[in-house]
Scaffold this motif. Structure first.
Motif: not given
Length: 430
Positions: A311-322
């Protein structure tokens, strides 16, 4: 006796015929004397929506009055200001007059009328005295009718007048704010976050017991959650830093949205005053999104396998405890569809492992599965991403090798021999 009465009536009629006609009062000389001044207060504050009240006075006097002059009445007095029109302009002052010239009609002498001009004091107005020009236009009867003979025709001459009257207003000292810097931390569509503002008092007054507030600007997508910060003394040229918690609407887009900033303080007279608003923009990142960036892994019918999905975070902020969830269906199943990912920064990738079983009759091909990620924003609010896809390939079973085929045939033969031997022994015992 009858002749005596007739003579008396005839004599009275003759007397009445020679009596002079009563004259009209008429005026020689004189003109209107129009003055103006601000009625009520002339003190205003930067950023204020104001109403400037102006009193127009006509105090003109006639020079000479004639009586018994002609038989026609004088239609207007020379001291009446007729068809009066007034217009107020800023004259370079930091004041926007929001109405045009106003028609007031006739103002006799003595006479007074009051007119209101709505205005907006600019938020950056400097303290001091300012002159506003009031343009006055009117006309008056300028020719004398004192020598007007008894006639059916009156010659009236009106003279136009244009005069500018200066009016003085005062801009009083106030606290005036200017936002020097805006910092938004992990603020994205549908999330909560913090906004840090650095604010300067650029006005001409020291504020005490000051509270800095942020307000939603109209229908802006940014909604303050904690909107007040008490800063105490806020002197001229003073700088304060204030941290606010805000939320962003789910319907927002990736763009900059405005918020309003104001200060409520106590001035030098002990009055509680609200400053003019300073509107600033807050950048908002798009809704947090994710994608699968690994190629699909294969599984064969009738088998169990552990597949890896990146999986890749393609957004602009941190995803905590994903935490990722894989939604299995049909011939594909698994004991656990959840995988913990941890903190996933913008652009970061992480690998998830899922145990998947394919039924024996699963048709070969690529199966598109739904997946989603649950995470927490910067303020520990639980959020769920939009559903996206991950692919798993079901490969056909590989053909058996010749050696395996020989072993399978041998195995079948051994089983047949054993079965035949068992059958023969059973018959002998009979």
């Amino acid at each position: 006796m009858k002749n005596y009465t007739t003579c008396a009536v005839l004599l009275l009629t003759a007397v009445l015929c020679v009596m002079p006609v009563l004259g009209q009062e008429k005026y020689l000389g004189g003109s209107p004397r129009v003055t103006a001044y601000i009625a009520g207060t002339n003190d205003f504050f930067p950023g204020e929506d104001a109403t400037i009240m102006v009193e127009i006075r006509n105090s003109g006097t006639e020079a000479v009055m004639f009586t018994d002059q002609g038989t026609l009445p004088q239609t207007d007095l020379p001291t009446t200001a007729k068809l009066v029109t007034v217009g107020l302009s800023s004259g370079g002052a930091p004041i926007n007059i929001t109405s045009g010239p106003l028609a007031l009609g006739d103002i006799p002498s003595p006479g007074v009328t009051t007119v209101s001009f709505p205005a907006k004091i600019t938020s950056d107005a400097d303290m001091g005295s300012y002159t506003l020009p009031l343009a006055v236009q009117y006309e008056y009867l300028s020719n004398s009718l004192a020598n007007q003979p008894t006639s059916d025709v009156v010659q009236s001459v009106y003279t136009p007048v244009n005069v500018t009257i200066p009016l003085t207003v005062m801009i009083q000292p106030v606290v005036h704010i200017h936002v020097l810097d805006v910092q938004a931390t992990d603020l994205a569509v549908g999330t909560e976050g913090y906004v840090n503002l650095t604010i300067e008092n650029t006005g001409y007054q020291d504020g005490t017991k000051a509270t800095v507030k942020i307000l939603q600007h109209g229908e802006s997508a940014i909604i303050p959650t904690d909107n007040s910060v008490y800063v105490g003394d806020f002197p001229q040229n003073g700088i304060v830093t204030c941290l606010y918690k805000v939320s962003v609407s789910n319907e927002a887009q990736q763009q900059t949205y405005p918020v309003d900033v104001e200060v409520i303080y106590t001035n030098s007279d002990g009055n509680i005053v609200t400053s003019a608003i300073d509107t600033v923009g807050i950048p908002v990142a798009g809704k947090l999104t994710f994608a699968v960036v690994s190629p699909p892994e294969a599984i064969t019918p009738g088998s169990d396998a552990v597949v890896n999905i990146t999986y890749k975070n393609t957004g602009a902020i941190m995803a905590h405890d994903a935490e990722a969830r894989l939604i299995l269906y049909g011939p594909l199943s698994g004991p656990d569809s959840l995988a913990y990912l941890g903190d996933l920064p913008p652009g970061g990738t992480v690998n998830a492992r899922y145990a998947i079983s394919a039924a024996e009759n699963t048709a070969p091909g690529t199966y598109t599965l739904n997946t989603e990620i649950r995470y927490r924003d910067d303020l520990d609010n639980s959020k769920v991403s939009d559903i996206f896809t991950a692919n798993v390939t079901v490969a056909p079973k590989p053909p058996a090798s010749p050696f395996v085929m020989v072993l399978e045939i041998a195995g079948i033969g051994i089983i047949a021999v054993i079965a035949g031997y068992a059958l023969i022994r059973a018959k002998r015992k009979q």
